[in-house]
Write a protein that holds these residues in place. Structure first.
Motif, PDB file in Angstrom:
ATOM      1  N   GLN A   2      -6.716 -73.344  84.340  1.00 20.36           N
ATOM      2  CA  GLN A   2      -5.461 -73.969  83.909  1.00 20.36           C
ATOM      3  C   GLN A   2      -5.327 -73.928  82.389  1.00 20.36           C
ATOM      4  O   GLN A   2      -4.267 -73.616  81.860  1.00 20.36           O
ATOM      5  N   SER A   3      -6.422 -74.247  81.704  1.00 19.98           N
ATOM      6  CA  SER A   3      -6.378 -74.261  80.247  1.00 19.98           C
ATOM      7  C   SER A   3      -6.182 -72.857  79.696  1.00 19.98           C
ATOM      8  O   SER A   3      -5.411 -72.639  78.763  1.00 19.98           O
TER       9      SER A   3
ATOM     10  N   LYS B  75      -7.716 -81.053  83.351  1.00 18.82           N
ATOM     11  CA  LYS B  75      -7.319 -79.643  83.385  1.00 18.82           C
ATOM     12  C   LYS B  75      -8.552 -78.756  83.252  1.00 18.82           C
ATOM     13  O   LYS B  75      -9.354 -78.919  82.338  1.00 18.82           O
TER      14      LYS B  75
ATOM     15  N   SER C  90      -8.728 -76.068  74.000  1.00 17.97           N
ATOM     16  CA  SER C  90      -8.398 -77.007  75.069  1.00 17.97           C
ATOM     17  C   SER C  90      -9.569 -77.962  75.238  1.00 17.97           C
ATOM     18  O   SER C  90     -10.567 -77.862  74.531  1.00 17.97           O
TER      19      SER C  90
ATOM     20  N   ARG D 123      -2.716 -71.817  80.117  1.00 16.97           N
ATOM     21  CA  ARG D 123      -1.729 -72.787  79.600  1.00 16.97           C
ATOM     22  C   ARG D 123      -0.710 -73.125  80.678  1.00 16.97           C
ATOM     23  O   ARG D 123       0.501 -73.072  80.437  1.00 16.97           O
TER      24      ARG D 123
ATOM     25  N   VAL E 131      -0.690 -78.618  80.824  1.00 11.21           N
ATOM     26  CA  VAL E 131      -1.800 -78.546  79.881  1.00 11.21           C
ATOM     27  C   VAL E 131      -1.367 -79.063  78.506  1.00 11.21           C
ATOM     28  O   VAL E 131      -2.050 -79.853  77.865  1.00 11.21           O
TER      29      VAL E 131
END
Ligand SMILES: Nc1ncnc2c1ncn2[C@@H]1O[C@H](COP(=O)(O)OP(=O)(O)OP(=O)(O)O)[C@@H](O)[C@H]1O
Ligand SMILES: [Mg+2]
Lengths: 260, 314
Positions: free
Chosen positions: A117-118, A113, B179, A121, A125
């Protein structure tokens, strides 16, 4: 009978630092499923060899093949992607992160990802993140560090930092794992434990290439040993063969009376 | 992004949401708008500095590119505000890539040097392209923003617009930090060689974050241009780049919340020091030095630590 293909093979590999020959025309093979050890006195070129295999240093000459494909000259992150992972002789943890987060970084190479994308969200993810977390916890179990999960990586004792490096390397799903002196600085119990963990890792199908000064550990767990001296291979064989070799005793074992 | 962050974002949204109901003065509303605009730039810089460990001395230039694209394209070429806004982002992206790709592949602080030069070049361009930018005397008559016939003129409306954008970018930044991308960036900071061995493509992420931070600055530039409706080069000088950097440092490099705090404090401080007249710069300097002396990791970390300490004590 067809000979199985070596997982790693170097040919005439060489590394020169200025005038210093750190690795000299080295030919050796690692077969899949082996625990292979590299031993040799300080400065023999063991760590340099690891740095070349993992792409941190470019070789001066020669080639490295991983599963039959040439990898010399590739970037470190590409080599990690192909399935080679490692630990470091002088611990290289992410000291600004927790134990668990360190292992989660190890999963980086198997997840994809991206930034957008991160940031948004986007679907997927969250699931990927959960899988990373589960996998990291699983690897911490393997080395027995689960109870340290939320502590700062720089705050745990050296022995555990070495184990954490192994867990982090395992999180990349390697086919070949390079361990650079995993038992250095450990006490007797920890040393035994590391031996067990290395066997367990091999048992899970990962080939292990090990650099280690503790001869008892090396003789105990290795299938084969390569002996380096001044960057040159002076012997290669099973632990028994190497123990009896004159040149090895001269170069190394004679001074290193550590092994019984 | 974690429970605590979600709660903090929620509280911030409520506070901002009710702010215009209590504070009606246009002066205070416009200070809050400037804080929001600065916060957008500083959040991007915080990702770049605090997480990827790279220093930019040219972010005022990206701020300026956003502002001048919006200004010039709407005033001189009759573009819609929306199109001009995206042109700014596009131009900033291209420029940021042109700087980042050659410099971030090298180790060391080449980015700081490259952005310093870039900032100066852009500053000269703003000053010299008289026909297009209006030169040193600036560009005026920039239209105020309206969507679907709804005008954002009037302090509180613009306040809501700016802070909606700022909060969205705050959430975006927090998501990134929590993330694999955020972890990779912190890993690079912790040990570059280990990060590479874990498969992190170090230069790729540095480049991405730099471009992202340039886009944040460009967005802030558009919001600025349509708020003040008059822009001139001095708003986008090296001094401003350094001021933005100071906001990151004062707030605390390793945290997006620190970035918000730093933007708030350094936007308000000069205003509140007016009472000191000629000595304002001196007092300003003393305050900055004191903060850095006692809270070397920034105010956010400093405050958190003292809160924890106080809780233990009581
Ligand atoms: N980056 C470098 N630049 C210059 N010389 C180096 C570099 N890395 C290693 N060397 C030199 O190359 C030789 C081999 O070093 P290396 O670290 O590979 O030895 P080693 O077998 O791992 O030793 P040890 O058992 O002490 O870890 C040494 O003489 C060392 O000083
Ligand atoms: Mg070594």
């Amino acid at each position: 009978m067809v000979m199985p293909q070596p997982i790693l093979e170097t040919s005439r590999l060489r590394k020169i630092f200025g005038g210093l020959m750190a690795v000299v025309d080295l030919n050796f093979k690692v077969m899949p499923g082996q625990i292979k050890a590299i031993i040799g006195p300080n400065g023999a070129g063991k760590t340099t060899l690891f740095n070349i295999i993992t792409g941190i240093l470019p070789p001066t000459g020669g080639t490295i093949r991983f599963k039959g494909r040439e990898i010399s000259g590739e970037k470190p992150h590409r080599i990690a992607q192909k399935g080679i992972s490692r630990t470091f002789q002088t611990v290289e943890l992410f000291g600004n992160m927790t134990v668990l987060e360190n292992v989660m970084v190890g999963r980086h190479v198997r997840t994809k990802k991206g930034l957008i994308q991160s940031g948004l969200r986007l679907p997927g993810v969250k699931r990927e993140e959960r899988l990373v977390l589960e996998m990291a916890q699983e690897k911490l179990e393997v080395v027995g560090l689960m109870r340290r999960a939320n502590e700062s990586a720089s705050g745990i004792p050296l022995g555990e930092q070495k184990l954490l490096e192994i867990a982090r390397a395992l999180a990349t799903d390697p086919q070949l794992l390079l361990l650079d002196e995993p038992a250095a600085g450990l006490n007797e119990t920890e040393k035994l434990r590391i031996g067990e963990i290395i066997r367990k890792i091999r048992g899970s199908g990962i080939t292990v290439l090990l650099v280690e000064h503790h001869m008892d550990l090396v003789m105990n767990i290795s299938d084969e040993i390569v002996v380096l001296n001044y960057g040159e291979k002076v012997a290669e064989g099973t632990p028994e063969e190497v123990k009896g070799d004159e040149k090895v005793i001269d170069a190394y074992l004679g001074v290193e009376i550590r092994y019984a | 992004m974690g429970k605590e962050n979600r709660r903090a974002v929620f509280i911030l949204m409520i506070c901002l949401g009710i702010f215009p109901f209590f504070i009606r003065s246009d002066y205070y509303l416009s200070i809050m708008i400037f804080i929001g605009i600065n916060a957008i730039i500083v959040m991007g810089l915080s990702l770049l500095m605090g997480y990827a460990g790279q220093i930019s001395l040219g972010h005022a230039a990206f701020f300026g590119i956003g502002a001048y694209c919006s200004g010039v394209l709407t005033v001189k070429l009759g573009f819609s505000i929306f199109t001009a806004f995206f042109c700014g982002i596009f131009l900033s992206t291209i420029m940021a890539m042109a700087i980042a790709i050659p410099t971030l592949k090298l180790k060391g602080h080449y980015l700081a040097v490259a952005t310093l030069g870039f900032g100066e070049i852009i500053y000269v361009i703003f000053n010299e392209l008289l026909e297009i930018t209006g030169g040193p005397s600036g560009l005026s008559g920039i239209p105020s923003i309206h969507f679907f016939g709804y005008s954002f003129k009037g302090g509180w409306r613009y306040f809501y617009l700016v802070w909606t954008v700022a909060i969205l970018l705050l959430i975006f930044s927090l998501n990134i930090i929590h993330s694999r991308i955020g972890r990779a960036l912190r890993a690079v900071h912790g040990s570059e060689v280990a990060a590479q061995a874990m498969g992190v493509n170090v230069s790729q992420f540095k480049i991405q974050v730099f471009v992202l931070s340039a886009i944040y600055a460009s967005v802030a530039g558009t919001l600025y241009a349509h708020f003040v409706t008059f822009i001139s080069p001095s708003t986008f000088s090296l001094f401003v780049s350094i001021l933005l950097l100071m906001m990151v440092v004062i707030g605390g490099g390793g945290s997006i919340w620190g970035a918000l705090l730093g933007a708030g404090i350094l936007t308000v401080l000069p205003e509140s020091l007016r009472a000191f007249r000629d000595f304002d710069i001196l007092v300003y300097g003393i305050i900055l030095m004191t903060i850095l002396l006692f809270m070397p990791e920034g105010i956010f970390k400093g405050l958190t630590l003292s809160l924890i300490w106080m809780r233990k004590k009581w």
